[in-house]
Design an enzyme around this catalytic site. Structure first.
Site, PDB file in Angstrom:
ATOM      1  N   ASP A 229       0.786  -1.240   0.000  1.00  0.00           N
ATOM      2  CA  ASP A 229       0.000   0.000   0.000  1.00  0.00           C
ATOM      3  C   ASP A 229       0.817   1.288   0.000  1.00  0.00           C
ATOM      4  OD1 ASP A 229       1.089  -0.123   2.522  1.00  0.00           O
ATOM      5  OD2 ASP A 229      -0.755  -0.781   3.491  1.00  0.00           O
TER       6      ASP A 229
ATOM      7  N   GLU B 182      -0.210  -9.158  -0.881  1.00  0.00           N
ATOM      8  CA  GLU B 182      -0.740  -8.588   0.375  1.00  0.00           C
ATOM      9  C   GLU B 182      -1.984  -7.753   0.066  1.00  0.00           C
ATOM     10  OE1 GLU B 182       2.011  -7.467   3.766  1.00  0.00           O
ATOM     11  OE2 GLU B 182       0.874  -5.617   3.661  1.00  0.00           O
TER      12      GLU B 182
ATOM     13  N   GLU C 250      -2.038   4.992   3.110  1.00  0.00           N
ATOM     14  CA  GLU C 250      -2.015   3.585   2.690  1.00  0.00           C
ATOM     15  C   GLU C 250      -3.401   2.982   2.428  1.00  0.00           C
ATOM     16  OE1 GLU C 250      -0.272   4.849   5.227  1.00  0.00           O
ATOM     17  OE2 GLU C 250       1.830   4.496   4.749  1.00  0.00           O
TER      18      GLU C 250
ATOM     19  N   HIS D  48       6.884   5.100  13.000  1.00  0.00           N
ATOM     20  CA  HIS D  48       7.209   5.909  11.818  1.00  0.00           C
ATOM     21  C   HIS D  48       6.015   6.416  11.026  1.00  0.00           C
ATOM     22  CE1 HIS D  48       6.084   3.067   8.613  1.00  0.00           C
ATOM     23  NE2 HIS D  48       6.338   2.157   9.501  1.00  0.00           N
TER      24      HIS D  48
ATOM     25  N   ARG E  34       2.954   8.119   9.119  1.00  0.00           N
ATOM     26  CA  ARG E  34       2.639   9.536   8.854  1.00  0.00           C
ATOM     27  C   ARG E  34       1.475  10.037   9.686  1.00  0.00           C
ATOM     28  NH1 ARG E  34       4.768  11.797   3.656  1.00  0.00           N
ATOM     29  NH2 ARG E  34       6.159  10.146   2.988  1.00  0.00           N
TER      30      ARG E  34
ATOM     31  N   HIS F  52      13.690   5.041  12.335  1.00  0.00           N
ATOM     32  CA  HIS F  52      13.470   5.201  10.887  1.00  0.00           C
ATOM     33  C   HIS F  52      14.225   6.448  10.402  1.00  0.00           C
ATOM     34  CE1 HIS F  52      11.186   5.954   7.185  1.00  0.00           C
ATOM     35  NE2 HIS F  52      10.580   4.789   7.316  1.00  0.00           N
TER      36      HIS F  52
HETATM   37  C1  UD1 Z   1       6.860   4.685   3.482  1.00  0.00           C
HETATM   38  C2  UD1 Z   1       5.447   4.229   3.126  1.00  0.00           C
HETATM   39  C3  UD1 Z   1       4.798   3.540   4.318  1.00  0.00           C
HETATM   40  C4  UD1 Z   1       5.675   2.442   4.879  1.00  0.00           C
HETATM   41  C5  UD1 Z   1       7.044   2.979   5.163  1.00  0.00           C
HETATM   42  C6  UD1 Z   1       7.941   1.857   5.592  1.00  0.00           C
HETATM   43  C7  UD1 Z   1       4.251   5.699   1.549  1.00  0.00           C
HETATM   44  C8  UD1 Z   1       3.316   6.836   1.411  1.00  0.00           C
HETATM   45  N1  UD1 Z   1       4.630   5.393   2.808  1.00  0.00           N
HETATM   46  O1  UD1 Z   1       6.737   5.685   4.477  1.00  0.00           O
HETATM   47  O2  UD1 Z   1       3.559   2.970   3.915  1.00  0.00           O
HETATM   48  O3  UD1 Z   1       5.078   1.973   6.069  1.00  0.00           O
HETATM   49  O4  UD1 Z   1       7.595   3.571   3.965  1.00  0.00           O
HETATM   50  O5  UD1 Z   1       9.080   2.289   6.232  1.00  0.00           O
HETATM   51  O6  UD1 Z   1       4.619   5.100   0.580  1.00  0.00           O
HETATM   52  N2  UD1 Z   1      14.641   7.990   4.201  1.00  0.00           N
HETATM   53  C9  UD1 Z   1      16.008   7.954   4.037  1.00  0.00           C
HETATM   54  N3  UD1 Z   1      16.573   6.761   3.667  1.00  0.00           N
HETATM   55  C10 UD1 Z   1      15.863   5.640   3.461  1.00  0.00           C
HETATM   56  C11 UD1 Z   1      14.479   5.694   3.637  1.00  0.00           C
HETATM   57  C12 UD1 Z   1      13.878   6.878   3.991  1.00  0.00           C
HETATM   58  O7  UD1 Z   1      16.695   8.937   4.221  1.00  0.00           O
HETATM   59  O8  UD1 Z   1      16.443   4.600   3.127  1.00  0.00           O
HETATM   60  C13 UD1 Z   1      14.003   9.267   4.595  1.00  0.00           C
HETATM   61  C14 UD1 Z   1      13.944  10.287   3.461  1.00  0.00           C
HETATM   62  O9  UD1 Z   1      14.144  11.546   3.985  1.00  0.00           O
HETATM   63  C15 UD1 Z   1      12.489  10.136   2.991  1.00  0.00           C
HETATM   64  C16 UD1 Z   1      11.788   9.892   4.309  1.00  0.00           C
HETATM   65  O10 UD1 Z   1      12.663   9.013   5.010  1.00  0.00           O
HETATM   66  O11 UD1 Z   1      12.045  11.307   2.359  1.00  0.00           O
HETATM   67  C17 UD1 Z   1      10.415   9.294   4.245  1.00  0.00           C
HETATM   68  O12 UD1 Z   1      10.365   8.236   3.322  1.00  0.00           O
HETATM   69  P1  UD1 Z   1       8.979   7.949   2.515  1.00  0.00           P
HETATM   70  O13 UD1 Z   1       9.172   6.752   1.687  1.00  0.00           O
HETATM   71  O14 UD1 Z   1       8.517   9.199   1.886  1.00  0.00           O
HETATM   72  O15 UD1 Z   1       7.924   7.661   3.655  1.00  0.00           O
HETATM   73  P2  UD1 Z   1       7.944   6.650   4.850  1.00  0.00           P
HETATM   74  O16 UD1 Z   1       7.472   7.388   6.049  1.00  0.00           O
HETATM   75  O17 UD1 Z   1       9.221   5.926   4.896  1.00  0.00           O
HETATM   76  N1  UDP Z   2      12.647  -3.619   9.996  1.00  0.00           N
HETATM   77  C1  UDP Z   2      14.022  -3.738   9.853  1.00  0.00           C
HETATM   78  N2  UDP Z   2      14.827  -2.860  10.515  1.00  0.00           N
HETATM   79  C2  UDP Z   2      14.341  -1.872  11.297  1.00  0.00           C
HETATM   80  C3  UDP Z   2      12.930  -1.738  11.421  1.00  0.00           C
HETATM   81  C4  UDP Z   2      12.117  -2.621  10.747  1.00  0.00           C
HETATM   82  O1  UDP Z   2      14.501  -4.630   9.177  1.00  0.00           O
HETATM   83  O2  UDP Z   2      15.149  -1.118  11.876  1.00  0.00           O
HETATM   84  C5  UDP Z   2      11.772  -4.564   9.285  1.00  0.00           C
HETATM   85  C6  UDP Z   2      10.723  -5.262  10.118  1.00  0.00           C
HETATM   86  O3  UDP Z   2      11.223  -6.470  10.678  1.00  0.00           O
HETATM   87  C7  UDP Z   2       9.616  -5.508   9.122  1.00  0.00           C
HETATM   88  C8  UDP Z   2       9.713  -4.292   8.212  1.00  0.00           C
HETATM   89  O4  UDP Z   2      11.026  -3.796   8.357  1.00  0.00           O
HETATM   90  O5  UDP Z   2       9.852  -6.657   8.344  1.00  0.00           O
HETATM   91  C9  UDP Z   2       8.706  -3.262   8.608  1.00  0.00           C
HETATM   92  O6  UDP Z   2       9.010  -2.079   7.974  1.00  0.00           O
HETATM   93  P1  UDP Z   2       8.428  -0.691   8.448  1.00  0.00           P
HETATM   94  O7  UDP Z   2       8.112  -0.739   9.893  1.00  0.00           O
HETATM   95  O8  UDP Z   2       9.375   0.337   7.957  1.00  0.00           O
HETATM   96  O9  UDP Z   2       7.101  -0.536   7.570  1.00  0.00           O
HETATM   97  P2  UDP Z   2       5.602  -1.081   7.705  1.00  0.00           P
HETATM   98  O10 UDP Z   2       5.636  -2.550   7.921  1.00  0.00           O
HETATM   99  O11 UDP Z   2       4.955  -0.342   8.817  1.00  0.00           O
HETATM  100  O12 UDP Z   2       4.996  -0.700   6.417  1.00  0.00           O
END
Ligand code: UD1
Ligand code: UDP
Length: 385
Positions: free
Chosen positions: A98, A120, A134, A210, A212, A243
């Protein structure tokens, strides 16, 4: 006969953890040509998963930049997918869950008239704003997809309520397939803090946060409650891999720094995460993935959200909704940390989300759908709630 070209598309950490075992399963099937496209909506957190599973994407859109808006992410993914689909011309595109990547990947495939499989599928809260964005992403993908791979019976029932009954398969969640490859007995963490923690005599609490919809006041409430838990329980050791989102980094460090028993770490790689989960006492999280993994490992979970699209483990008694109010979170955690009987009620392994064979079922379903196999896969045998 020409092999069917199946493209997996994913971009964030959880999608990668749940799609990597599937991408590898597809690449082992002689009927299929597996190709992999990552949007890299996440960068470091995605690459870490790719490394661990030994997966090398054929296409990488590299869209990540700090603090992007949802529209920017979706637009960049949609645009980037155009060129990839034009070049690769897959017979099927598989998206997961999602996220923005999921929605844009499905929409791009639809624009190219390429069938879409949704891994999923069928998770719902029926609240448009939670989880945000999502809930709407997955509904939109449900409308686009031709094949729907539902982890549980409840997920399939949700789709049936939306009149989606064709191309629906009950497979279990691929996260349980992943979990079966990562946990080992004498695991060595990269960090000394995690190696040195006394998992037997201390109450190690694993935390992630983490989402939103928790940005702002809910996150402040959560962090304040966590600090109170650390202050009130001298045996508690809180481990929180933060995160990389700047919003989350700021909140976590502002409220949780400088406490001797709160350990803020960088994101863990997936092997470390699963092994830490297997050793901890309690999980407090707003993550979707952790709600599925922890019950399989017999670890109680307090969910730091107002609702969940994963009611199965709540019904099984291993997960409780703690919400986003400071006092309620503190009281619920306090009860589990001080009342052994209450803790034991929750600490039993339950596996409503999978049996480790979801990827095999999805690959079989695809091959059957395209007429290259006589029978569909057997269904994942979970117990309806
Ligand atoms: C996204 C997904 C959310 C999921 C989450 C898992 C959307 C709208 N949201 O949210 O459903 O639960 O990922 O973690 O798609 N960043 C880094 N390095 C990384 C990853 C992220 O620096 O490797 C930082 C960046 O500044 C980025 C911010 O995290 O802009 C947010 O990442 P983004 O993918 O926009 O949203 P998430 O909150 O991670
Ligand atoms: N996870 C990880 N390292 C971390 C935090 C989470 O490997 O520091 C793994 C966790 O075991 C799970 C997945 O990432 O498999 C969940 O990701 P996240 O919480 O970012 O997103 P969500 O599941 O809420 O979409």
């Amino acid at each position: 006969m020409k092999r069917l070209k199946v493209m997996t598309v994913f971009g964030t950490r959880p999608e990668a953890i749940k799609m990597a075992p599937l991408a590898l399963e597809l690449s082992r099937r002689p009927e299929l040509e597996a190709v992999c496209c990552v949007t890299a909506q996440h960068r470091e957190m995605l690459d870490s998963v790719l490394d661990i599973f030994g997966l090398k994407p054929d296409y990488d859109l590299n869209v990540m930049e700090p603090r992007q808006t949802l529209s920017t992410i979706a637009a960049k993914c949609l645009n980037g997918m155009d060129g990839v689909l034009e070049q690769a011309r897959p017979d099927l595109v598989l998206v997961h869950g999602d996220t923005s990547t999921t929605f844009a990947g499905a929409l791009a495939a639809f624009y190219h008239k390429i069938p879409v499989g949704h891994v999923e599928a069928g998770l719902r809260t029926y609240d448009k704003w939670s989880p945000y964005p999502e809930e709407i992403n997955r509904k939109l993908v449900g409308a686009i997809a031709d094949l729907h791979f539902c982890p549980t019976v409840a997920n399939r029932d949700n789709l049936a309520r939306e009149n989606i009954t064709k191309g629906v398969f009950l497979t279990g969640n691929t996260v349980i397939d992943a979990l079966q490859t990562t946990i080992v007995k004498d695991f060595a963490f990269r960090s000394d803090i995690l190696n040195d923690l006394d998992y037997v005599n201390r109450q190690v609490i694993l935390i992630t946060c983490h989402r939103r919809e928790n940005y702002g006041q809910p996150m402040v409430n959560i962090m304040t409650a966590l600090r109170r838990v650390a202050d009130a329980f001298p045996e508690a050791e809180l481990v929180y891999p933060v995160h990389l989102s700047p919003v989350v980094q700021e909140a976590a460090h502002k409220y949780l720094d400088n406490h001797p028993r709160i350990h803020l770490t960088s994101p863990l790689d997936v092997r470390e995460m699963h092994n830490l989960m297997a050793r901890c006492h309690l999980v407090m999280t707003d993550s979707g993935g952790l709600q599925e993994e922890a019950p399989a490992l017999g670890k109680p979970v307090l969910v730091l959200r107002k609702e969940t699209e994963r009611p199965e483990a709540v019904a099984a008694g291993t997960v409780r909704l703690a919400g986003v109010e400071e006092e309620v979170i503190f009281q619920m955690a306090s009860r589990l940390l001080s009342d052994r009987a209450e803790y034991d009620k929750m600490a039993h392994a339950a596996n409503p989300y999978g049996d480790g064979h979801a990827c095999r079922r999805i690959a079989d379903a695809i091959i059957w759908h395209f007429g290259r196999r006589e029978t569909p896969p057997e269904e994942f045998g979970n117990i309806p709630i």
